[in-house]
Enzyme design. Structure first.
Site, PDB file in Angstrom:
ATOM      1  N   PRO A   2       0.829  -1.211   0.000  1.00 52.96           N
ATOM      2  CA  PRO A   2       0.000   0.000   0.000  1.00 52.96           C
ATOM      3  C   PRO A   2       0.864   1.262   0.000  1.00 52.96           C
ATOM      4  O   PRO A   2       1.871   1.338   0.709  1.00 52.96           O
ATOM      5  CB  PRO A   2      -0.795  -0.126   1.305  1.00 52.96           C
ATOM      6  CG  PRO A   2      -0.825  -1.585   1.595  1.00 52.96           C
ATOM      7  CD  PRO A   2       0.487  -2.120   1.103  1.00 52.96           C
ATOM      8  N   GLU A   3       0.472   2.222  -0.824  1.00 53.33           N
ATOM      9  CA  GLU A   3       1.186   3.489  -0.904  1.00 53.33           C
ATOM     10  C   GLU A   3       0.309   4.581  -0.290  1.00 53.33           C
ATOM     11  O   GLU A   3      -0.712   4.284   0.343  1.00 53.33           O
ATOM     12  CB  GLU A   3       1.549   3.776  -2.360  1.00 53.33           C
ATOM     13  CG  GLU A   3       2.389   2.656  -2.982  1.00 53.33           C
ATOM     14  CD  GLU A   3       2.748   2.884  -4.450  1.00 53.33           C
ATOM     15  OE1 GLU A   3       2.884   4.052  -4.864  1.00 53.33           O
ATOM     16  OE2 GLU A   3       2.874   1.881  -5.183  1.00 53.33           O
ATOM     17  N   HIS A  95      -5.922 -15.151   9.382  1.00 48.71           N
ATOM     18  CA  HIS A  95      -4.898 -14.137   9.132  1.00 48.71           C
ATOM     19  C   HIS A  95      -4.945 -12.977  10.119  1.00 48.71           C
ATOM     20  O   HIS A  95      -4.173 -12.028   9.980  1.00 48.71           O
ATOM     21  CB  HIS A  95      -5.037 -13.591   7.712  1.00 48.71           C
ATOM     22  CG  HIS A  95      -4.856 -14.618   6.642  1.00 48.71           C
ATOM     23  ND1 HIS A  95      -3.789 -15.496   6.629  1.00 48.71           N
ATOM     24  CD2 HIS A  95      -5.611 -14.935   5.552  1.00 48.71           C
ATOM     25  CE1 HIS A  95      -3.889 -16.292   5.578  1.00 48.71           C
ATOM     26  NE2 HIS A  95      -4.987 -15.977   4.920  1.00 48.71           N
ATOM     27  N   ARG A 115       0.693 -12.139   4.725  1.00 49.52           N
ATOM     28  CA  ARG A 115       2.118 -12.430   4.511  1.00 49.52           C
ATOM     29  C   ARG A 115       2.987 -12.070   5.714  1.00 49.52           C
ATOM     30  O   ARG A 115       4.198 -12.293   5.688  1.00 49.52           O
ATOM     31  CB  ARG A 115       2.613 -11.678   3.268  1.00 49.52           C
ATOM     32  CG  ARG A 115       1.880 -12.118   1.995  1.00 49.52           C
ATOM     33  CD  ARG A 115       2.332 -11.337   0.786  1.00 49.52           C
ATOM     34  NE  ARG A 115       1.582 -11.717  -0.403  1.00 49.52           N
ATOM     35  CZ  ARG A 115       1.663 -11.090  -1.573  1.00 49.52           C
ATOM     36  NH1 ARG A 115       2.465 -10.046  -1.714  1.00 49.52           N
ATOM     37  NH2 ARG A 115       0.944 -11.498  -2.602  1.00 49.52           N
TER      38      ARG A 115
END
Length: 289
Positions: A2-3, A95, A115
């Protein structure tokens, strides 16, 4: 990863759904989520219990909650981190790495990370070189181009002294924060500059063009809720952004450029990819690769 537009979209949701509430419990479900916090999981949980959430802030790709006693809860989403607000009774997915409940008994907050590259930590607030109060671990991160603290003249001077490729410079979070692979490619397409153009050869007018392109693409992506290529980036309500529909260069290898018709080219770049138009972003001499 994400930016700025994606992280700001999350911050805005947190400001609306979490700020003003008091943490009742913090539960760490995977110790990797707090691997950078010196207190570890149990210490992190104890430190958050009973703390009020005063504001939700962002610099570049980092988020933080300002707590009491000049301390913050700092979050970095990494490749796949999500901060999701919802019904406290909903099932826990595999998750979920951390869960926060609140004293008002309302929706909870969950940090999910498929991740496990993202992380949470508590940190004391400090004053960054630009004068803004930020968590200590990110005091070296430069202001992003949508911040009031961003100084275009200072950025321009530092950029032209870098002696590197323009894209590498835009990805340098100590120079300008919040820009990653997607928006660097999009901004350089708008500015008509090749990603390997040496920064020391940029004319002042070209630096202005780059900054205008960066600000424009980030602002438009923010209005669209960010860019979602898969389910790994969503806002706090689990919704995807739709700026992918407006991409002109990134991910469009082999497709015609919307400006000149040349086929978009993909090049290897820093173990990733860089996309540009060979027609209107000509490869420079003495390029920095």
């Amino acid at each position: 990863m994400p930016e700025l537009p994606e992280v700001e979209t999350v911050r805005d949701g947190l400001a609306r759904h979490v700020v003003g509430r008091t943490v009742e419990t913090a539960r760490i479900l995977n110790p990797r989520a707090v691997r950078r916090d010196v207190k570890g999981g149990p210490g992190f949980e104890a430190a958050l219990a009973g703390r009020p959430v005063k504001t939700a802030e962002r610099r570049g790709k980092y988020l933080w909650f300002v707590l009491d006693d000049d301390e913050a809860l700092l979050a970095h989403l990494g490749m796949s981190g999500q901060l999701l607000v919802g019904d406290a009774e909903r099932p826990l997915s595999s998750h979920v790495r951390a869960r926060f409940t609140f004293a008002d008994g309302g929706p909870d907050l969950r940090f999910t990370d498929q991740r496990t590259f993202g992380h949470l930590m508590t940190a004391s607030l400090t004053v960054a070189p630009d004068g803004r109060e930020v968590p200590g671990p990110i005091a070296h991160i430069a202001p992003d181009p949508l911040e009031e603290a961003f100084n275009p003249d200072l950025f321009s001077g530092r950029l032209r002294r870098k002696r590197t490729g323009i894209k590498r410079a835009l990805l340098d979070q100590s120079l300008i924060s919040g820009i990653g692979n997607i928006y660097a490619d999009e901004a350089l397409w708008r500015a008509g500059l090749h990603w390997a153009r040496p920064t020391e050869t940029l004319r002042p007018s070209e630096v202005i063009r780059v900054l205008e392109a960066v600000t424009g693409v980030l602002s438009e992506a923010l209005r669209a809720g960010g860019t979602s290529f898969d389910a790994l980036y969503v806002n706090v309500n689990g919704e995807s952004g739709y700026f992918e529909r407006s991409l002109n260069a990134y991910g469009r290898a082999g497709e015609p450029c919307g400006r000149c018709g040349s086929l978009i080219r993909r090049d290897a770049f820093m173990n990733r990819s860089s996309y540009c138009c060979p027609g209107c972003q000509p490869r420079p001499r003495n390029a920095h690769f």
